[in-house]
Design a protein around this motif. Sequence first.
Motif: not given
Length: 260
Positions: A72-73, A107-108, A140-141, A188-192
């Motif tokens: 969701s967004s 934010q996703l 994810r911000d 996986l490393q919190q990088v979008f």
Amino acid sequence: MNKFLLKALVLASVSFATVANAQFRTRNRMDRLEDFDQKKVSWGFYLNGNLLDYRIVLNPRYGMYENHNLVSSKESTSFGAGLIAKFRLNDYLDVRIEPGLQFAQRQLTFNTDSNSIYQDGSLTNPPFVPIALTEKDRVRDIKSTLVDVPVMLELHGDRWYNSRPYVAAGVNYVVNLQSNSDSEDDNLQQVFRSTTHNFAWSAEMGIQFYFNKFKLTPAIRGTFFMNNEMVSDNATTPPYWSAAVSTLQTRAIMFVLKFE
């Protein structure tokens, strides 16, 4: 309705009523800036507030579970500013180039824990080791700094006293300076990661008001990305993130104030 958007609409309505009253309360009011629109080239700047979110098309395998959407967004508000270059074609048509800088944070949320059932892999996806998603994994911000260059064709009517309505449409080239597209790390490393270079289309309508020294234009613009912004995760990353999304596209509604 988003509280910021509601306040912006109320403020815009009050501002419009005030300007309209000042412009039209006397039918014998003199026309202002009579020769302004006869210039072949003119300049200005604009300020804008935005309401942004993502249009998401989910992967039916990894993005949905028992008819529930797993991604969701959350919409957000932002602001921007830019410059205006107008090129007069004739009495009713102008071409406008309005390069600007837009700041955004969206934010996703990935509620994709159920994708662990695919750990054995398939013909198109290798096996993987399931992980327990934490809040940091799910949310994810996404911060974006967008260099937006719209080129628009403007169609306007005749002046009525000190005002003139118009509609415009065109295409945008948009560079995301915070896309992380070249990063070797992924979700996986919190990088979008998203695409750096993007294309969009825009449509706009507004009313131009003429004052003694300048022209003020309040307008509403919609901008919609045409390309898929999602950059796939690395092949060894479990299908909890990018694999769940087939298409990700920015869409924005802008309230714009132009000064020329």
